[in-house]
Write a protein that holds these residues in place. Sequence first.
Motif, PDB file in Angstrom:
ATOM      1  N   GLU A  52      55.127  20.733  13.223  1.00 35.76           N
ATOM      2  CA  GLU A  52      54.722  19.330  13.040  1.00 35.76           C
ATOM      3  C   GLU A  52      53.206  19.225  12.894  1.00 35.76           C
ATOM      4  O   GLU A  52      52.702  18.524  12.005  1.00 35.76           O
ATOM      5  CB  GLU A  52      55.209  18.469  14.213  1.00 35.76           C
ATOM      6  CG  GLU A  52      54.931  16.988  13.979  1.00 35.76           C
ATOM      7  CD  GLU A  52      55.538  16.073  15.042  1.00 35.76           C
ATOM      8  OE1 GLU A  52      56.066  16.582  16.063  1.00 35.76           O
ATOM      9  OE2 GLU A  52      55.477  14.849  14.842  1.00 35.76           O
ATOM     10  N   ASP A  53      52.475  19.949  13.747  1.00 36.44           N
ATOM     11  CA  ASP A  53      51.003  19.928  13.661  1.00 36.44           C
ATOM     12  C   ASP A  53      50.538  20.523  12.331  1.00 36.44           C
ATOM     13  O   ASP A  53      49.569  20.045  11.733  1.00 36.44           O
ATOM     14  CB  ASP A  53      50.381  20.720  14.820  1.00 36.44           C
ATOM     15  CG  ASP A  53      50.442  19.936  16.125  1.00 36.44           C
ATOM     16  OD1 ASP A  53      50.695  18.714  16.069  1.00 36.44           O
ATOM     17  OD2 ASP A  53      50.251  20.548  17.201  1.00 36.44           O
ATOM     18  N   LYS A  56      50.935  17.948   9.702  1.00 41.57           N
ATOM     19  CA  LYS A  56      49.863  16.937   9.863  1.00 41.57           C
ATOM     20  C   LYS A  56      48.551  17.496   9.314  1.00 41.57           C
ATOM     21  O   LYS A  56      47.787  16.793   8.652  1.00 41.57           O
ATOM     22  CB  LYS A  56      49.684  16.592  11.345  1.00 41.57           C
ATOM     23  CG  LYS A  56      50.672  15.576  11.865  1.00 41.57           C
ATOM     24  CD  LYS A  56      50.286  15.171  13.284  1.00 41.57           C
ATOM     25  CE  LYS A  56      51.364  14.340  13.923  1.00 41.57           C
ATOM     26  NZ  LYS A  56      51.358  14.425  15.385  1.00 41.57           N
ATOM     27  N   GLY A  57      48.303  18.777   9.603  1.00 43.05           N
ATOM     28  CA  GLY A  57      47.089  19.439   9.111  1.00 43.05           C
ATOM     29  C   GLY A  57      47.060  19.471   7.592  1.00 43.05           C
ATOM     30  O   GLY A  57      46.025  19.245   6.964  1.00 43.05           O
ATOM     31  N   ARG A  59      48.382  17.340   5.611  1.00 42.18           N
ATOM     32  CA  ARG A  59      48.018  15.993   5.156  1.00 42.18           C
ATOM     33  C   ARG A  59      46.518  15.769   5.335  1.00 42.18           C
ATOM     34  O   ARG A  59      45.830  15.299   4.423  1.00 42.18           O
ATOM     35  CB  ARG A  59      48.777  14.932   5.954  1.00 42.18           C
ATOM     36  CG  ARG A  59      50.282  14.875   5.681  1.00 42.18           C
ATOM     37  CD  ARG A  59      50.904  13.759   6.538  1.00 42.18           C
ATOM     38  NE  ARG A  59      52.356  13.801   6.553  1.00 42.18           N
ATOM     39  CZ  ARG A  59      53.143  13.191   5.657  1.00 42.18           C
ATOM     40  NH1 ARG A  59      52.610  12.500   4.681  1.00 42.18           N
ATOM     41  NH2 ARG A  59      54.457  13.275   5.755  1.00 42.18           N
ATOM     42  N   ALA A  60      45.992  16.118   6.540  1.00 41.45           N
ATOM     43  CA  ALA A  60      44.581  15.860   6.851  1.00 41.45           C
ATOM     44  C   ALA A  60      43.653  16.638   5.922  1.00 41.45           C
ATOM     45  O   ALA A  60      42.615  16.129   5.501  1.00 41.45           O
ATOM     46  CB  ALA A  60      44.296  16.229   8.304  1.00 41.45           C
ATOM     47  N   TYR A  79      59.600  15.827   8.872  1.00 40.74           N
ATOM     48  CA  TYR A  79      58.159  15.558   8.717  1.00 40.74           C
ATOM     49  C   TYR A  79      57.768  15.212   7.283  1.00 40.74           C
ATOM     50  O   TYR A  79      56.602  14.988   6.986  1.00 40.74           O
ATOM     51  CB  TYR A  79      57.337  16.777   9.191  1.00 40.74           C
ATOM     52  CG  TYR A  79      57.764  17.290  10.540  1.00 40.74           C
ATOM     53  CD1 TYR A  79      57.915  16.424  11.628  1.00 40.74           C
ATOM     54  CD2 TYR A  79      58.033  18.640  10.745  1.00 40.74           C
ATOM     55  CE1 TYR A  79      58.329  16.881  12.858  1.00 40.74           C
ATOM     56  CE2 TYR A  79      58.439  19.117  11.981  1.00 40.74           C
ATOM     57  CZ  TYR A  79      58.600  18.225  13.029  1.00 40.74           C
ATOM     58  OH  TYR A  79      59.010  18.690  14.252  1.00 40.74           O
ATOM     59  N   ASP A  81      58.301  13.084   3.406  1.00 42.22           N
ATOM     60  CA  ASP A  81      58.556  11.711   2.958  1.00 42.22           C
ATOM     61  C   ASP A  81      59.750  11.609   2.022  1.00 42.22           C
ATOM     62  O   ASP A  81      60.377  10.560   1.920  1.00 42.22           O
ATOM     63  CB  ASP A  81      57.305  11.167   2.240  1.00 42.22           C
ATOM     64  CG  ASP A  81      56.092  11.189   3.151  1.00 42.22           C
ATOM     65  OD1 ASP A  81      56.203  10.670   4.284  1.00 42.22           O
ATOM     66  OD2 ASP A  81      55.057  11.755   2.765  1.00 42.22           O
ATOM     67  N   ASN A  98      52.324  17.855  -2.206  1.00 43.41           N
ATOM     68  CA  ASN A  98      51.582  16.751  -1.603  1.00 43.41           C
ATOM     69  C   ASN A  98      50.905  15.949  -2.702  1.00 43.41           C
ATOM     70  O   ASN A  98      49.943  16.403  -3.316  1.00 43.41           O
ATOM     71  CB  ASN A  98      50.522  17.323  -0.645  1.00 43.41           C
ATOM     72  CG  ASN A  98      49.703  16.230   0.029  1.00 43.41           C
ATOM     73  OD1 ASN A  98      49.948  15.033  -0.174  1.00 43.41           O
ATOM     74  ND2 ASN A  98      48.743  16.634   0.837  1.00 43.41           N
TER      75      ASN A  98
END
Length: 289
Positions: A52-53, A56-57, A59-60, A79, A81, A98
Motif C-alpha cells: 500500500e505504501d 502511495k509512493g 502516486r507521490a 489500491y 482506480d 499511472n
Amino acid sequence: MAERITGHTELIGLMAYPIRHSSSPAIHNEAFAYLGLDYAYLAFEVDNDTLEDAIKGMRALQMPGANLSMPNKAAVIPYLDDLSPAARLCGAVNTIVNKDGFLTGHITDGVGYMQALKGDGIDVIGKKMTIAGSGGAATAIQIQAALDGVKEISIFNIKDKFWDNAKETVDKITEQTDCKAALYDLADLDKLKEEIEDSYLFANATGMGMKPREGQTYIPDKSFFRPELIVTDVVYSPAETAMLKMAKEAGCKTMNGMGMLLFQAAEAFYLWTGKEMPIDHMKKTLKFD
Ligand code: NAD
C-alpha cells in the motif's frame, strides 16, 4: 548510465518479493536505451505488508508505471482506480499505468502468450485449445485466449489448491465471453488424450518441466501428439522441456515460454510509453532465440 539518467528521467518500478533474480530490468532498460526513451526501470523488494505504501509512493513520485509479481498480483487491486477487462476477469494485475494520478491495472501475461503465438505464425483464433494449469500464468492465458476469440478451451488441472480457481475461470469464460470452456482432472489421461486429439494446440501452463521437476512431464508418451498439433510451454528454463522434446520427436511445431516472457514485457512497455518494444533487437541482445 551517467549520461542516460537526467533530471527528467522517469522511473518505472517492479514491485515483488523475491525479485532480485528478475530479467525485467534488463529487458526494459535495454529497450529504453535502444529507443532513446528517458525512463529507468528498477526492481524493488515489496511484499503485501509494504504494498500500500509503495503504491502511495508511486502516486507521490508521479511514476508513470510499474510491474508487479508475486505476492502482489491480486493484493494490489484495492489500491488501484480501475482495471482492464482481462485484469478484472483474472483477478490479477502485473502492470500499472499511472495517468495523471489515475492508476489502471492490466495483466499482460495472456497478451504476451497470444502475441508470441502470432509472432511464430500460429493462429489459434476460432479454434480449440487444450491447456494444463490454473495458476497465474494459465489463468491469464485462458482469459486472454477467450477474449481474443479462441472457440473452445479444455482446461486440465490436478486436484490441488488451484482446482477451485480453474472452476471459477471456466464460469467466467462461459458467462462473459463467446468461448466454450470445460475443466477436467489431469489425472484422467484418457480424457486428456481425447481432448488433445481434436485440438489445434496443446499448452503446458504449469511449472512441470522446470526445477524441481526438470526432465519430467505428465504426458505419458508420444501417442498423445500428432504432427499437425502445436505444442507450447510456458516454461523457458530449460528452453526445451521434456514435453517439448517429446512433441518435436512426434513432428509437432513447438514454442517455449521465452516469447511469452518477452511479449508480456513488450505489452507493458507499450502501455507506459506508447512505443513498440524493438522485438528483434531484444531477441538478439537478450539471446531469446
Ligand atoms: P502457480 O503456482 O500460480 O501455478 C502452478 C500450476 O501448476 C497450478 O495449475 C498447479 O496445479 C500446477 N501444478 C503444480 N504441481 C503440478 C504437478 N505435479 N503436475 C501438474 N501440475 C502441477 O504458478 P504460475 O505463476 O502460473 O507459473 C507456472 C509456470 O509458468 C512456471 O514454470 C513459471 O515459470 C511459468 N511462467 C512463465 C511465464 C512466461 O512469461 N513465460 C510467465 C509466468 C509464469
